[in-house]
Enzyme design. Structure first.
Site, PDB file in Angstrom:
ATOM      1  N   VAL A 151      20.211  17.851  -4.915  1.00  0.00           N
ATOM      2  CA  VAL A 151      19.393  18.897  -5.530  1.00  0.00           C
ATOM      3  C   VAL A 151      20.267  20.102  -5.870  1.00  0.00           C
ATOM      4  O   VAL A 151      20.883  20.695  -4.989  1.00  0.00           O
ATOM      5  CB  VAL A 151      18.263  19.351  -4.579  1.00  0.00           C
ATOM      6  CG1 VAL A 151      17.430  20.435  -5.238  1.00  0.00           C
ATOM      7  CG2 VAL A 151      17.394  18.172  -4.174  1.00  0.00           C
ATOM      8  N   ASP A 169      14.923  14.249 -14.631  1.00  0.00           N
ATOM      9  CA  ASP A 169      15.934  14.624 -13.641  1.00  0.00           C
ATOM     10  C   ASP A 169      15.465  15.838 -12.827  1.00  0.00           C
ATOM     11  O   ASP A 169      15.573  15.846 -11.599  1.00  0.00           O
ATOM     12  CB  ASP A 169      17.252  14.934 -14.377  1.00  0.00           C
ATOM     13  CG  ASP A 169      18.332  15.433 -13.438  1.00  0.00           C
ATOM     14  OD1 ASP A 169      18.899  14.606 -12.697  1.00  0.00           O
ATOM     15  OD2 ASP A 169      18.602  16.650 -13.416  1.00  0.00           O
ATOM     16  N   GLY A 196      28.497  18.662 -11.954  1.00  0.00           N
ATOM     17  CA  GLY A 196      29.938  18.689 -12.187  1.00  0.00           C
ATOM     18  C   GLY A 196      30.675  18.236 -10.947  1.00  0.00           C
ATOM     19  O   GLY A 196      30.142  18.247  -9.839  1.00  0.00           O
ATOM     20  N   LYS A 227      19.422  11.674  -6.328  1.00  0.00           N
ATOM     21  CA  LYS A 227      18.070  12.244  -6.357  1.00  0.00           C
ATOM     22  C   LYS A 227      17.016  11.229  -6.797  1.00  0.00           C
ATOM     23  O   LYS A 227      15.878  11.270  -6.326  1.00  0.00           O
ATOM     24  CB  LYS A 227      18.021  13.461  -7.264  1.00  0.00           C
ATOM     25  CG  LYS A 227      18.538  13.237  -8.664  1.00  0.00           C
ATOM     26  CD  LYS A 227      19.716  14.104  -8.958  1.00  0.00           C
ATOM     27  CE  LYS A 227      20.405  13.711 -10.228  1.00  0.00           C
ATOM     28  NZ  LYS A 227      21.550  14.529 -10.531  1.00  0.00           N
ATOM     29  N   GLY A 285      23.114  20.502  -7.257  1.00  0.00           N
ATOM     30  CA  GLY A 285      24.574  20.370  -7.133  1.00  0.00           C
ATOM     31  C   GLY A 285      25.192  21.205  -6.036  1.00  0.00           C
ATOM     32  O   GLY A 285      24.992  20.953  -4.849  1.00  0.00           O
ATOM     33  N   LYS A 342      14.520  16.110  -8.614  1.00  0.00           N
ATOM     34  CA  LYS A 342      14.994  17.141  -7.684  1.00  0.00           C
ATOM     35  C   LYS A 342      13.824  17.926  -7.103  1.00  0.00           C
ATOM     36  O   LYS A 342      13.818  18.249  -5.915  1.00  0.00           O
ATOM     37  CB  LYS A 342      15.955  18.084  -8.413  1.00  0.00           C
ATOM     38  CG  LYS A 342      17.230  17.392  -8.852  1.00  0.00           C
ATOM     39  CD  LYS A 342      18.002  18.270  -9.804  1.00  0.00           C
ATOM     40  CE  LYS A 342      19.151  17.542 -10.446  1.00  0.00           C
ATOM     41  NZ  LYS A 342      19.728  18.270 -11.573  1.00  0.00           N
ATOM     42  N   GLY A 349      30.101  17.295 -23.949  1.00  0.00           N
ATOM     43  CA  GLY A 349      30.026  16.648 -22.630  1.00  0.00           C
ATOM     44  C   GLY A 349      28.998  17.272 -21.700  1.00  0.00           C
ATOM     45  O   GLY A 349      28.941  16.957 -20.515  1.00  0.00           O
ATOM     46  N   THR A 371      32.339  10.521 -11.484  1.00  0.00           N
ATOM     47  CA  THR A 371      32.520  11.980 -11.456  1.00  0.00           C
ATOM     48  C   THR A 371      32.488  12.507 -10.024  1.00  0.00           C
ATOM     49  O   THR A 371      33.401  13.203  -9.576  1.00  0.00           O
ATOM     50  CB  THR A 371      31.396  12.650 -12.286  1.00  0.00           C
ATOM     51  OG1 THR A 371      31.399  12.069 -13.580  1.00  0.00           O
ATOM     52  CG2 THR A 371      31.592  14.142 -12.395  1.00  0.00           C
ATOM     53  N   VAL A 372      31.429  12.168  -9.289  1.00  0.00           N
ATOM     54  CA  VAL A 372      31.249  12.746  -7.952  1.00  0.00           C
ATOM     55  C   VAL A 372      32.177  12.083  -6.934  1.00  0.00           C
ATOM     56  O   VAL A 372      32.858  12.763  -6.154  1.00  0.00           O
ATOM     57  CB  VAL A 372      29.767  12.635  -7.505  1.00  0.00           C
ATOM     58  CG1 VAL A 372      29.582  13.343  -6.164  1.00  0.00           C
ATOM     59  CG2 VAL A 372      28.843  13.236  -8.548  1.00  0.00           C
TER      60      VAL A 372
HETATM   61  N1  LIG Z   1      27.689  14.012 -12.054  1.00  0.00           N
HETATM   62  C1  LIG Z   1      27.103  15.048 -11.462  1.00  0.00           C
HETATM   63  O1  LIG Z   1      27.403  16.205 -11.785  1.00  0.00           O
HETATM   64  C2  LIG Z   1      26.076  14.831 -10.385  1.00  0.00           C
HETATM   65  C3  LIG Z   1      25.469  15.948  -9.793  1.00  0.00           C
HETATM   66  C4  LIG Z   1      24.563  15.756  -8.756  1.00  0.00           C
HETATM   67  C5  LIG Z   1      24.245  14.490  -8.356  1.00  0.00           C
HETATM   68  N2  LIG Z   1      24.814  13.419  -8.976  1.00  0.00           N
HETATM   69  C6  LIG Z   1      24.454  12.085  -8.517  1.00  0.00           C
HETATM   70  O2  LIG Z   1      25.622  11.478  -7.958  1.00  0.00           O
HETATM   71  C7  LIG Z   1      25.577  10.065  -8.165  1.00  0.00           C
HETATM   72  C8  LIG Z   1      26.840   9.624  -8.900  1.00  0.00           C
HETATM   73  O3  LIG Z   1      26.895  10.297 -10.123  1.00  0.00           O
HETATM   74  P1  LIG Z   1      28.218  10.282 -11.040  1.00  0.00           P
HETATM   75  O4  LIG Z   1      27.985  11.309 -12.094  1.00  0.00           O
HETATM   76  O5  LIG Z   1      29.428  10.354 -10.209  1.00  0.00           O
HETATM   77  O6  LIG Z   1      28.095   8.834 -11.701  1.00  0.00           O
HETATM   78  P2  LIG Z   1      29.222   8.030 -12.511  1.00  0.00           P
HETATM   79  O7  LIG Z   1      30.290   8.939 -12.972  1.00  0.00           O
HETATM   80  O8  LIG Z   1      28.498   7.188 -13.499  1.00  0.00           O
HETATM   81  O9  LIG Z   1      29.864   7.067 -11.381  1.00  0.00           O
HETATM   82  C9  LIG Z   1      29.164   6.013 -10.836  1.00  0.00           C
HETATM   83  C10 LIG Z   1      30.133   5.201 -10.003  1.00  0.00           C
HETATM   84  O10 LIG Z   1      29.412   4.135  -9.382  1.00  0.00           O
HETATM   85  C11 LIG Z   1      30.123   2.901  -9.627  1.00  0.00           C
HETATM   86  N3  LIG Z   1      29.128   1.822  -9.729  1.00  0.00           N
HETATM   87  C12 LIG Z   1      28.126   1.684 -10.610  1.00  0.00           C
HETATM   88  N4  LIG Z   1      27.434   0.568 -10.361  1.00  0.00           N
HETATM   89  C13 LIG Z   1      28.026  -0.013  -9.295  1.00  0.00           C
HETATM   90  C14 LIG Z   1      27.791  -1.195  -8.566  1.00  0.00           C
HETATM   91  N5  LIG Z   1      26.775  -2.013  -8.879  1.00  0.00           N
HETATM   92  N6  LIG Z   1      28.609  -1.480  -7.541  1.00  0.00           N
HETATM   93  C15 LIG Z   1      29.630  -0.668  -7.207  1.00  0.00           C
HETATM   94  N7  LIG Z   1      29.901   0.476  -7.854  1.00  0.00           N
HETATM   95  C16 LIG Z   1      29.105   0.797  -8.893  1.00  0.00           C
HETATM   96  C17 LIG Z   1      30.884   3.106 -10.909  1.00  0.00           C
HETATM   97  O11 LIG Z   1      31.983   2.218 -10.919  1.00  0.00           O
HETATM   98  P3  LIG Z   1      33.083   2.202 -12.111  1.00  0.00           P
HETATM   99  O12 LIG Z   1      33.767   3.537 -12.029  1.00  0.00           O
HETATM  100  O13 LIG Z   1      34.012   1.086 -11.756  1.00  0.00           O
HETATM  101  O14 LIG Z   1      32.340   2.015 -13.367  1.00  0.00           O
HETATM  102  C18 LIG Z   1      31.276   4.573 -10.792  1.00  0.00           C
HETATM  103  O15 LIG Z   1      32.470   4.694 -10.067  1.00  0.00           O
HETATM  104  C19 LIG Z   1      24.278   9.813  -8.926  1.00  0.00           C
HETATM  105  O16 LIG Z   1      23.247   9.513  -8.013  1.00  0.00           O
HETATM  106  C20 LIG Z   1      23.983  11.145  -9.588  1.00  0.00           C
HETATM  107  O17 LIG Z   1      22.622  11.340  -9.865  1.00  0.00           O
HETATM  108  C21 LIG Z   1      25.722  13.571  -9.978  1.00  0.00           C
END
Ligand SMILES: NC(=O)c1ccc[n+]([C@@H]2O[C@H](COP(=O)([O-])OP(=O)(O)OC[C@H]3O[C@@H](n4cnc5c(N)ncnc54)[C@H](OP(=O)(O)O)[C@@H]3O)[C@@H](O)[C@H]2O)c1
Length: 430
Positions: free
Chosen positions: A134, A203, A304, A107, A136, A207, A189, A14-15
């Protein structure tokens, strides 16, 4: 033209995908704002073949994300994998050791290892930046590092988890119960298939730990946080809250007390007169109280793709400009090892809901249990007779100490006429 800032991104979920899109869409603007081009050089994720809806032509694919940490053509590693340990931690450590700058949204990692990573960054003269970790899209870490840097923070609090805020808002608007609304949130979602990190308060606590470190100049102390989630909040309590002039919110709060820094995450009764009571749905908000600035509040989307990518890019532009402060605002070696104030010394007012047998003497017994702990009542609401014979009784107290309240609750729970464990929600004043 100045030398480009060369970027490596690990994690294209996502990010990560959002950051790639933003870099592509605002490339020219960002090079003006950053003082040099921002060039995506390499990326890594688990699967190379996954369809991602981003253009990676001309960008190197690293099978092993750790290769980004040592690649000679990368200036800044952007860690967007997630998790408090494993690959994410190894990558950040290795990148900092190699003298690279690190931007992360992680975080969980910072809550567990933030102080050590900050020390490592400083030792190597690198920047460790984590605006996206923290709340977003809300630039709260920047606010603490920059705009509010002249203040001593006395208290901070916030709605730090959009999933919980969405569930509580929907429960209030529809009168439906937690389990039903959670299922709907999952289908829409807004909640993960395994929602425990969100609904159990973990979570938000991650933060809060990071925020507290930056606001109070203290070593990040996740273990020192008292954490309760929202599973036990019922639609009945939400209705009573409105009747009493409150709204139930899951807040993360931190403040200085004479016992140390008090950090807690739990459902709160928030007076409707407080602006934070009106932050609804998936929105987040963070309020900071400083000695010179007074009260401030920031609100926006806490998660998001767009909002989180926006925060990651803000850090990358800082790196491009060479703009930085210590990760937790004061040098890592000077982060104070402050004790965590024990929860049983918490001072505050309380809401308590009991389900009781509708018979004479029950209220007197409950009042007696409170009086024994010198707890004085502010108000009491009692509902009429019910089919089952059990009726809700709602009490609110004046300010008292948590341990007195817990002793009283234990006594009240043992009364024969009390049908289920009492529901206790702390009342906050702002
Ligand atoms: N989503 C949010 O709204 C949000 C908001 C604030 C902070 N965050 C933080 O941002 C970070 C990412 O979140 P996200 O929501 O983007 O997560 P996500 O959608 O689950 O994406 C994780 C990514 O990391 C890759 N990955 C996982 N394990 C790996 C490994 N061992 N080696 C290499 N790549 C690996 C995955 O690869 P594949 O795609 O190939 O599976 C995927 O591309 C997290 O720390 C989360 O807490 C997220």
């Amino acid at each position: 033209m100045n030398k480009p800032l060369k970027i490596g991104i690990a994690g294209l979920g996502t990010v990560g995908a959002g950051v790639v899109k933003l870099l592509a869409e605002h490339g020219r603007l960002l090079s003006l704002r950053g003082g040099r081009p921002l060039k995506l050089v390499a990326v890594s994720a688990r699967s190379k073949t996954k369809k991602r809806d981003i253009d990676l032509s001309g960008v190197r694919w690293e099978k092993d994300p750790l290769a980004l940490a040592t690649a000679s053509d990368i200036d800044v590693v952007v860690e967007l994998i997630g998790g408090s340990g494993g690959t994410a931690r190894r990558l950040v450590q290795s990148a900092l050791r190699s003298g690279k700058h690190v931007v992360t949204a992680n975080k969980a990692l910072l809550a567990m290892h933030g102080a050590d990573l900050a020390a490592l960054a400083e030792k190597r003269g690198s920047i460790l930046a984590f605006e996206a970790a923290v709340a977003g899209g809300i630039p709260i870490i920047k606010a603490l590092r920059e705009g509010l840097v002249g203040n001593r923070v006395s208290r901070l609090y916030g709605i730090l988890n959009g999933t919980c805020n969405y569930i509580l808002t929907t429960m209030r608007e529809t009168g439906r119960d937690f389990d039903v609304v959670l299922k709907e949130a999952q289908a829409a979602g807004y909640a993960e298939a395994d929602p425990s990190f969100d609904v159990d308060g973990i979570d938000a606590a991650h933060k809060l730990a990071v925020l507290t470190g930056a606001a109070f100049g203290a070593r990040v102390n996740f273990e020192g946080i008292h954490v309760e989630g929202i599973r036990r909040v019922t639609s009945m309590d939400i209705e009573f809250a409105e009747e009493l002039g409150y709204r139930i919110k899951l807040l993360g709060l931190a403040r200085e007390t004479r016992f140390g820094i008090e950090q807690r995450v739990h459902p709160c009764m928030v007076p409707l007169s407080a602006p934070i009571a009106h932050i609804e749905g998936v929105f987040n908000a963070v309020a900071i109280e400083g000695d010179f600035v007074g009260k401030t509040m920031f609100q926006g989307r806490g998660a998001g793709q767009g909002p989180t990518a926006s925060a990651v890019i803000a850090d990358i532009v800082d790196v491009a400009r060479g703009r930085h402060m210590p990760a937790f605002v004061v040098p890592a070696a000077r982060l104070a090892d402050r004790p965590a104030a024990p929860m049983d010394r918490h001072q505050g007012a309380y809401y308590m809901r009991l389900m009781v047998q509708d018979r004479p003497g029950v209220i007197a017994a409950v009042s007696g249990a409170l009086a024994k702990e010198r707890i004085s009542l502010e108000s009491m609401l009692q509902r009429g007779r019910s089919q089952s014979g059990e009726v809700p009784v709602v009490l609110t107290t004046h300010e008292t100490e948590e341990r007195a309240m817990q002793h009283a609750i234990a006594r009240i729970a043992k009364l024969g006429a009390v049908a289920e464990p009492p529901c206790l929600i702390r009342i906050e004043s702002f």
